[in-house]
Structures are given as C-alpha cells and as structure tokens.
Design an enzyme around this catalytic site. Structure first.
Site, PDB file in Angstrom:
ATOM      1  N   GLY A 275     -31.492 -24.004  -6.184  1.00 19.28           N
ATOM      2  CA  GLY A 275     -31.916 -23.288  -7.393  1.00 19.28           C
ATOM      3  C   GLY A 275     -33.146 -22.415  -7.197  1.00 19.28           C
ATOM      4  O   GLY A 275     -33.782 -21.983  -8.169  1.00 19.28           O
ATOM      5  N   SER A 276     -33.513 -22.128  -5.944  1.00 19.58           N
ATOM      6  CA  SER A 276     -34.737 -21.320  -5.728  1.00 19.58           C
ATOM      7  C   SER A 276     -34.473 -19.821  -5.835  1.00 19.58           C
ATOM      8  O   SER A 276     -35.392 -19.012  -5.703  1.00 19.58           O
ATOM      9  CB  SER A 276     -35.342 -21.636  -4.352  1.00 19.58           C
ATOM     10  OG  SER A 276     -34.380 -21.426  -3.330  1.00 19.58           O
ATOM     11  N   GLY A 277     -33.225 -19.434  -6.048  1.00 12.78           N
ATOM     12  CA  GLY A 277     -32.940 -18.013  -6.266  1.00 12.78           C
ATOM     13  C   GLY A 277     -32.457 -17.279  -5.032  1.00 12.78           C
ATOM     14  O   GLY A 277     -32.585 -16.066  -4.908  1.00 12.78           O
TER      15      GLY A 277
ATOM     16  N   GLU B 288     -24.176 -18.651   1.709  1.00 16.52           N
ATOM     17  CA  GLU B 288     -23.838 -20.012   2.117  1.00 16.52           C
ATOM     18  C   GLU B 288     -22.344 -20.245   1.847  1.00 16.52           C
ATOM     19  O   GLU B 288     -21.867 -19.925   0.777  1.00 16.52           O
ATOM     20  CB  GLU B 288     -24.628 -20.977   1.225  1.00 16.52           C
ATOM     21  CG  GLU B 288     -25.331 -22.071   1.931  1.00 16.52           C
ATOM     22  CD  GLU B 288     -26.200 -22.846   0.943  1.00 16.52           C
ATOM     23  OE1 GLU B 288     -25.909 -22.859  -0.266  1.00 16.52           O
ATOM     24  OE2 GLU B 288     -27.177 -23.432   1.395  1.00 16.52           O
TER      25      GLU B 288
ATOM     26  N   TYR C 193     -22.024 -35.923  -2.642  1.00 16.48           N
ATOM     27  CA  TYR C 193     -22.868 -36.300  -3.784  1.00 16.48           C
ATOM     28  C   TYR C 193     -22.370 -37.572  -4.459  1.00 16.48           C
ATOM     29  O   TYR C 193     -23.156 -38.355  -4.984  1.00 16.48           O
ATOM     30  CB  TYR C 193     -22.947 -35.148  -4.789  1.00 16.48           C
ATOM     31  CG  TYR C 193     -24.002 -34.123  -4.462  1.00 16.48           C
ATOM     32  CD1 TYR C 193     -23.707 -32.764  -4.404  1.00 16.48           C
ATOM     33  CD2 TYR C 193     -25.320 -34.507  -4.187  1.00 16.48           C
ATOM     34  CE1 TYR C 193     -24.684 -31.820  -4.102  1.00 16.48           C
ATOM     35  CE2 TYR C 193     -26.296 -33.570  -3.882  1.00 16.48           C
ATOM     36  CZ  TYR C 193     -25.977 -32.237  -3.842  1.00 16.48           C
ATOM     37  OH  TYR C 193     -26.934 -31.308  -3.531  1.00 16.48           O
TER      38      TYR C 193
ATOM     39  N   GLN D 213     -22.379 -33.056   6.548  1.00 20.34           N
ATOM     40  CA  GLN D 213     -23.383 -32.318   7.320  1.00 20.34           C
ATOM     41  C   GLN D 213     -22.818 -31.843   8.670  1.00 20.34           C
ATOM     42  O   GLN D 213     -23.256 -30.825   9.198  1.00 20.34           O
ATOM     43  CB  GLN D 213     -24.643 -33.171   7.533  1.00 20.34           C
ATOM     44  CG  GLN D 213     -25.470 -33.373   6.266  1.00 20.34           C
ATOM     45  CD  GLN D 213     -25.961 -32.074   5.616  1.00 20.34           C
ATOM     46  OE1 GLN D 213     -26.033 -31.032   6.274  1.00 20.34           O
ATOM     47  NE2 GLN D 213     -26.266 -32.130   4.334  1.00 20.34           N
TER      48      GLN D 213
ATOM     49  N   GLU E 111     -28.003 -16.809   4.123  1.00 17.23           N
ATOM     50  CA  GLU E 111     -28.482 -17.800   3.158  1.00 17.23           C
ATOM     51  C   GLU E 111     -28.512 -19.154   3.863  1.00 17.23           C
ATOM     52  O   GLU E 111     -27.467 -19.667   4.272  1.00 17.23           O
ATOM     53  CB  GLU E 111     -27.551 -17.870   1.951  1.00 17.23           C
ATOM     54  CG  GLU E 111     -28.032 -18.809   0.865  1.00 17.23           C
ATOM     55  CD  GLU E 111     -27.097 -18.855  -0.339  1.00 17.23           C
ATOM     56  OE1 GLU E 111     -25.984 -18.286  -0.265  1.00 17.23           O
ATOM     57  OE2 GLU E 111     -27.474 -19.475  -1.345  1.00 17.23           O
ATOM     58  N   ARG E 112     -29.747 -19.665   4.075  1.00 11.32           N
ATOM     59  CA  ARG E 112     -29.993 -20.886   4.835  1.00 11.32           C
ATOM     60  C   ARG E 112     -29.523 -20.706   6.283  1.00 11.32           C
ATOM     61  O   ARG E 112     -29.181 -19.584   6.703  1.00 11.32           O
ATOM     62  CB  ARG E 112     -29.360 -22.099   4.137  1.00 11.32           C
ATOM     63  CG  ARG E 112     -30.031 -22.444   2.805  1.00 11.32           C
ATOM     64  CD  ARG E 112     -30.225 -23.932   2.643  1.00 11.32           C
ATOM     65  NE  ARG E 112     -30.937 -24.269   1.411  1.00 11.32           N
ATOM     66  CZ  ARG E 112     -30.332 -24.638   0.277  1.00 11.32           C
ATOM     67  NH1 ARG E 112     -29.009 -24.661   0.197  1.00 11.32           N
ATOM     68  NH2 ARG E 112     -31.055 -24.957  -0.789  1.00 11.32           N
TER      69      ARG E 112
ATOM     70  N   GLU F  16     -23.363 -30.935  -8.714  1.00 11.62           N
ATOM     71  CA  GLU F  16     -24.819 -31.215  -8.766  1.00 11.62           C
ATOM     72  C   GLU F  16     -25.257 -31.873 -10.068  1.00 11.62           C
ATOM     73  O   GLU F  16     -26.443 -32.114 -10.285  1.00 11.62           O
ATOM     74  CB  GLU F  16     -25.593 -29.894  -8.589  1.00 11.62           C
ATOM     75  CG  GLU F  16     -25.381 -29.249  -7.242  1.00 11.62           C
ATOM     76  CD  GLU F  16     -25.852 -27.806  -7.214  1.00 11.62           C
ATOM     77  OE1 GLU F  16     -25.918 -27.232  -6.113  1.00 11.62           O
ATOM     78  OE2 GLU F  16     -26.151 -27.233  -8.288  1.00 11.62           O
TER      79      GLU F  16
HETATM   80  C1  LIG Z   1     -27.649 -25.724   5.661  1.00 12.41           C
HETATM   81  C2  LIG Z   1     -27.353 -26.564   4.481  1.00 12.41           C
HETATM   82  C3  LIG Z   1     -27.121 -26.070   3.202  1.00 12.41           C
HETATM   83  C4  LIG Z   1     -26.895 -27.203   2.401  1.00 12.41           C
HETATM   84  C5  LIG Z   1     -26.619 -27.337   1.044  1.00 12.41           C
HETATM   85  N1  LIG Z   1     -26.475 -28.599   0.561  1.00 12.41           N
HETATM   86  C6  LIG Z   1     -26.137 -28.744  -0.854  1.00 12.41           C
HETATM   87  C7  LIG Z   1     -27.269 -28.361  -1.758  1.00 12.41           C
HETATM   88  C8  LIG Z   1     -26.584 -27.738  -2.945  1.00 12.41           C
HETATM   89  O1  LIG Z   1     -26.222 -28.761  -3.885  1.00 12.41           O
HETATM   90  C9  LIG Z   1     -25.297 -27.156  -2.384  1.00 12.41           C
HETATM   91  C10 LIG Z   1     -25.333 -25.657  -2.178  1.00 12.41           C
HETATM   92  O2  LIG Z   1     -26.489 -25.270  -1.513  1.00 12.41           O
HETATM   93  O3  LIG Z   1     -25.090 -27.798  -1.128  1.00 12.41           O
HETATM   94  C11 LIG Z   1     -26.585 -29.720   1.372  1.00 12.41           C
HETATM   95  O4  LIG Z   1     -26.461 -30.833   0.856  1.00 12.41           O
HETATM   96  N2  LIG Z   1     -26.832 -29.591   2.698  1.00 12.41           N
HETATM   97  C12 LIG Z   1     -26.991 -28.349   3.215  1.00 12.41           C
HETATM   98  N3  LIG Z   1     -27.266 -27.948   4.466  1.00 12.41           N
END
Ligand SMILES: Cc1cc2cn([C@H]3C[C@H](O)[C@@H](CO)O3)c(=O)nc2[nH]1
Length: 224
Positions: free
Chosen positions: A19-21, A40, A58, A69, A92-93, A160
C-alpha cells in the site's frame, strides 16, 4: 536503444510496504516510451496452474509460505532477466526485497522453517552470483504503517483482508532497516527516499525528485 557499451538497461527497483503507492509510481512513469515498466506479477501468484498461492500463503502461512516465496523468487528472476531494447527498466519490487524483506519477515514470524529458509537462501545465493541481477537505483517509497494500513483496507484486495496492522509495522521496520538505516542485509544500489505518505493529489513533485536521476543523460540515448 541501449546506449553503446551498455549490456543491460538502467535498472530501477521500486520498494516499499504494502500500500505504499508503488503501482501509482509505476503508472506515472509508464507514459515514458524509454521505460520498460514491470509491475509485480501478482496475477501469476494468484493463478499458478490454477492455484492461488497468494491466498494460500495468507490463509495458512506455515503450510504455504515456502511454496509462495519460491514462486515469487522465480517470477522475480524472470523479471530481472527479461530482455528489453528500452534504455530503462523499472521494476516493482525485486528478488532482493523478496529475500531481504518478505522471507526475513516470515523467518521472524517463525512461519518459515529453518530448512525452508535454507533452500530459499541457496537458490537466492546461486542466482544472484550466477546471473547478472545488478540494479542501478532503488526508489524507496517511505511510509508509516498506519497510512498504508488504511490504504490497504480501502483497496480491499481479497487476500489481504485479514492482514493486521502489526504485520505492516513489522514489514515497515524491515524496510527501514534495509533501505533507510542500512543495518539489515546488503543494499543493492544507491537509494532515493520519497515521502510516500503524501496522497495521490500532491505526490507528483516527489516523483519529479527522482526523474532527473532516472532519466540522466548517459542512460537515455540522445534523442535522434
Ligand atoms: C518480492 C515480493 C513481493 C511480495 C509480495 N507479497 C505480498 C504482499 C501483498 O499482499 C501482495 C502484493 O504485493 O503480495 C509477499 O508476501 N511477498 C513478496 N515478495
């Protein structure tokens, strides 16, 4: 096209809490034809051969966070190594926040077992030393947990809905230690810090702060 002598595009990773934009930031730069924007791959995480790995993680993190992961790491590796003719790649990330933020978080929550963490680590160490995953700049969208919690709830992403403020506070601290205080893990490139608490209507001048860094002359070929 790529500036002569450059084997890869000038690569920028956008990092920040849930949620950081980040999407808003990417959209701001999406209009630029010199930038290859890679959001992402959340839709891949929601549908891996029909399995919603994000939702599973989740719902039952102990059972599914290794699976999730591992897949995140693969999809991030695919993004890092994706070819583009454009001079700039904006991601993104990254594989770095996957390992240093989210896997770190799951480890601290004792949700990821030792063996699972070691296997993710082994993959991370191998790919980062055998593939060129260098990045040139990190844009850190710095926020406060309360602000991003409210945004996350408003965005109302199904998976979420039960993410507690505590989780965002913990993720925030990990991002701060990694990118602001630089006391946690290796920082892969110089960091630009933006105040991402600002809402959409007046964040544009924050973005302008990093435009000059991203579109510096030696990166973008001189316009013909
Ligand atoms: C690289 C990376 C991104 C990422 C996002 N997320 C989750 C956080 C948010 O709920 C959703 C989208 O960013 O995925 C995660 O659990 N692990 C992650 N690892």
């Amino acid at each position: 096209f790529l500036k002569e002598g450059r084997t890869r595009p000038y690569t920028v990773i956008v990092e920040g809490n849930i949620g950081s934009g980040k999407t808003t930031f990417l959209n701001y730069f999406n209009r630029n034809k010199d930038v290859c924007v890679l959001a992402e791959p959340v839709e891949m995480w929601r549908d891996c051969d029909g399995y919603n790995l994000l939702g599973a993680m989740y719902e039952d993190p102990k059972r599914w966070s290794f699976t999730f992961q591992s897949y995140v790491q693969l999809t991030m590796l695919q993004q890092h190594t994706k070819e583009t003719d454009l001079p700039i790649k904006l991601m993104e990330r990254s594989i770095y926040s996957a390992r240093y933020c989210f896997v770190e978080q799951l480890k601290r929550d004792k949700v990821l077992s030792g063996p699972s963490e070691s296997v993710i680590n082994a993959w991370f160490n191998w790919v980062t030393s055998n593939k060129n995953l260098d990045v040139d700049l990190v844009v850190y969208l710095r926020t406060t947990p309360e602000v991003v919690y409210e945004r996350m709830m408003k965005r109302n992403r199904a998976e979420e809905k039960s993410v507690p403020l505590e989780y965002l506070k913990s993720l925030h601290k990990i991002h701060e230690d990694w990118l602001y205080y630089k006391t946690l893990h290796h920082c892969p490139a110089p960091v630009i810090i933006l105040n991402a608490n600002l809402d959409r209507s007046n964040i544009a001048n924050e973005y302008e702060k990093c435009e000059s860094h991203i579109f510096n002359k030696e990166v973008v070929t001189a316009r013909a």
